[in-house]
Structure formats: C-alpha cells, structure tokens
Design an enzyme around this catalytic site. Sequence first.
Site, PDB file in Angstrom:
ATOM      1  N   LYS A 137      63.743  46.491  45.215  1.00  0.00           N
ATOM      2  CA  LYS A 137      64.855  45.899  44.472  1.00  0.00           C
ATOM      3  C   LYS A 137      66.066  45.707  45.387  1.00  0.00           C
ATOM      4  O   LYS A 137      66.766  44.692  45.315  1.00  0.00           O
ATOM      5  CB  LYS A 137      65.227  46.794  43.286  1.00  0.00           C
ATOM      6  CG  LYS A 137      66.475  46.308  42.548  1.00  0.00           C
ATOM      7  CD  LYS A 137      66.797  47.156  41.338  1.00  0.00           C
ATOM      8  CE  LYS A 137      68.072  46.642  40.661  1.00  0.00           C
ATOM      9  NZ  LYS A 137      68.370  47.356  39.398  1.00  0.00           N
ATOM     10  N   HIS A 275      25.531  21.551  41.540  1.00  0.00           N
ATOM     11  CA  HIS A 275      26.669  21.354  40.640  1.00  0.00           C
ATOM     12  C   HIS A 275      26.638  22.309  39.448  1.00  0.00           C
ATOM     13  O   HIS A 275      26.866  21.926  38.305  1.00  0.00           O
ATOM     14  CB  HIS A 275      26.742  19.907  40.174  1.00  0.00           C
ATOM     15  CG  HIS A 275      26.850  18.932  41.318  1.00  0.00           C
ATOM     16  ND1 HIS A 275      27.942  18.873  42.142  1.00  0.00           N
ATOM     17  CD2 HIS A 275      25.971  18.016  41.784  1.00  0.00           C
ATOM     18  CE1 HIS A 275      27.744  17.945  43.068  1.00  0.00           C
ATOM     19  NE2 HIS A 275      26.561  17.413  42.877  1.00  0.00           N
TER      20      HIS A 275
END
Length: 515
Positions: A137, A275
């Site tokens: 922070k 595919h």
Amino acid sequence: MAIRRALISVSDKTGIVEFSRALAEQGVEIISTGGTFNLLQKEGVPVIGISDVTGFPEILDGRVKTLHPAVHSGLLAVRDSEEHQKAMQELGLDYIDLVVVNLYPFKETIAKPDVTYEDAIENIDIGGPTMLRSAAKNHAFVTVVVDAADYGGIIEEIKADGDTTLETRKRLAAKVFRHTAAYDSLISNYLSALQGDPLPETYTVTYEKVQDLRYGENPHQKAAFYKKPLAASGNITTAEQLHGKELSYNNINDANAALAILKEFTEPAVVAVKHMNPCGVGIGTDIHHAYQKAYEADPTSIFGGIVAANRTVGAETAELMGSIFLEIIIAPDFTPEALEILTKKKNIRLLKLGEFKAAEERNSEWLVTSVDGGMLVQESDVHNLNVEDLQVVTDRKPTEEELKQLLFGWKVVKHVKSNAILLAKDDMTVGVGAGQMNRVGAARIAVEQAGEKAKGAVLASDAFFPMGDTVELAAKAGITAIIQPGGSVKDEESIAAANAHGIAMVFTGVRHFKH
C-alpha cells in the site's frame, strides 16, 4: 531516499542468504524473525531480531511476532507527511524501507494426500500477508519483495542509486497483491470445499502462468496459458514436452479435448482430434491396433491433427504415426526407439503425459467459462453409463456386439460439439457429425462421412430426437442400433420408426450437450 532498513522473514529461503549479505554490504540494517533470523545469524549476516524492534517477545508458537505498531508504523508512515514524521519521532519509531516476505506453504501443505485440517489451518500465514499488504500500500516509499526472482534486480538498483525506482516499487506492489489474492483464494476455496459449498456467494479462482503464447485463436489475439495451483497429474498442464516447438493456443485446446475423450477408456485407446472434435477414435488389443483403427476412421481428417494414446508408444506405432503429418502426439510415455523415429520430424510436438486416471476413476471438477460481463461455472461431465442404466424401447433388443458398440459410441459422442451424431463400428468411429443447427443435419454428415461403413454400424446421439426423421435417415444408411437419451414428446414417433425398420434402440436418460 535511500534504503536503510529492511525486514526479512521468509518461508522459502532460496537465495535469501546471498540477498541479505548483499544488502548488508550496502549498509542496510536487517531485521528478521524466527527461522530466517537463525539462518542469517548462522551464515554471519548482521541481523537484528524482531523482538529488539518491538520490545515484545515472539509469542503463541510464533503466531504473534510482527503484528505490532513498531513494525506497521514503520511500513505505513507517509514519509513526506509532517504529521506522520512527528508521530514517529514522538513515539521513538523508525521507518522500514524494504520488506522481503514469502508466506507459509499453504498450497504445498494441502497438496499432501494425508494432510489434516489442523495442519492446513496452522499453515495459514497471518503476519506475512499483513506486512506485505502494508508495504505494498505504501509503495510510494517502501520496496516490497515476495519473489526471489526479483532479488538480483533490486540489488542492482540499490547499488546504483541507493534505492529502487518508483516504477519498480509499483510493479512489485502489484505483484504482492496478486500473490496475496491468490493465497487467500486457495484458503477460501479449501475451506469452502470442506463445508460442501463449492458455489459460494462470491467465486474466486487463481491460476499460475505456464507460459505466454505467441497468440490466441488468431494472430491478432493476445493469449497466455495458465494452470491450477493444485492441478492433478495426467493433463495438458502437467505434461512434459519432449520435442517440437512450443504449443499454441489451439494446440492446447485440441490436446485437452483429445485427453478428455481418451480418459473415457481403460482399454488401449487412441483419439485423433481436429478443432476440438474427434475425427477418429479406436480401441484395440494394444495401442498399435488402436492407432490403426483411429487412423482408418478418417484418414483425411487426421492429417494435421492431435493424436492421444493411453499406452506407451513403441517403435512400430511410431513408424505409422510418423508416416503422416501430425501436430501433436500425446502418450503416457514413448520408448527410446519411438522417440528416435519421431524426433526426426522437426514440426511434430511430443508430450509425455505420465499416469492419469480414466473417467470412471475421476472426480468431477468445476469448469469456468467466460461470458461477456461474467462467467458460468459448472461441474465437468464425468457421468459414466452402465449397462443397467439402459432402457430398451424397441421390439428388438441390441445384440451383444451392438451393445458393445453403442456404449463405445456413447463415450465418444459426449465429447462432440452439439448437435452431435456419431457412428461406430468394429471398436472405432466411422462417422462424426458435429456442431450442427439440427440433429438430422448432423446425422447426414456422419452418414456421408461413413459411406459404406455405415452399413451395420450403430448411431449415438448426444440428445433426444425431436422427431423420427433421424431414425429414417439411419435406416436408409443401414444403421442397426441407436443409443440416445430419450425424453422427447415425439419419442413414440422415433420408436415406431425404429421398429418399422428393425432397428434396436436404447434410451440412456442422460443428455450430453456440449456447446
């Protein structure tokens, strides 16, 4: 500003002695805790114990040691705030400029097959994430490190300028919050699973990057490959690549589809995928026999496909595989002779899978699918069909051989994109109709692909027949038996058509849509 003071407390001590010594050589005062303190002291690195900073002993078996104002004031104080400076001076507190922390090994702990609940809870780090978050922070002033891979770069910056750059601190802070978020996600998912609550009010998942990919489905799309932190063995994320260029996005998708089908079988089996749909599946007395069937199922479509086998690939099978172009071959292992044959082909990728569990031995997993603005979560489809589950709905019952082929076809059709129709014969697929907008259209494709092989074959459908037209088409092609879920309002129409043509038909009561 310069880095004058560092707090170091790590569970994974890889490289920490060298890093700490380098810091000390730059005049950085080092504070440490527990095992890290003992290690640094043993290695002759100047170090101060955390209790000397807090004026309070480590207590409760080390559960409380860094949760103290002397630590968090030093991390959270805004250095250019006169109010904060005054408070620090009045209380006799000092700043901490660098935090090096990695966390208790919670992931490694719960990965143990014999882990106890008590052991898992004890390996939830509290002080570590708190220090990391405080430092991250306040990254405008504090450098925070959670990854040993960053040690070298930080030392170079300190040597050059006495401090890290703001850009570096921002990058490291973001990394910290990703790290603590992933850590908390593992904990919350573990505890939720124990409570039998796999779909809670908020759903948080975490994955670890395996590699960046050149692109996604198409060259203009960015992509990367991630894995679950506790991924089981026997899947594409844990496979070892033995040969060939790196996998693409489409390679990974197709390989995953091939493995999903392969895991339906315990007998020697080979799956060929294009595919994400099977173009050939065969089972046999051995893996060589199974590959021959998978190839014969569709010699055209297998070209450039992905092939997966559930037994070690030997030289004889490798010779056959090497005679055509295949993108990938996946197997539990390859004999040295097979590797010698296949690695002569520059463009083929070889993946060693290791041991894996067949579907009947696997537990369902939670699958996540992205949608615009959200996601869908569902259980994986690992339903196993038993002979006792079948309902014969026609006058003629399937023969023993037809029943065998029906069950084979059912295992495969669940992995074909809906609407799906699959024809099977002689322990191999002979026709696949995938992803069509109507079921009779899928059947036409499967029959056309099978040609003469359709005669005497069986037909599997992933969902019920909305009307009898698919049965009529099957009868014209010479299909002798059908397996489908049943449940249509026009079931009687399909049953009547099957009876009229002497086709045996069984209902499963289970649907296998795959979108």
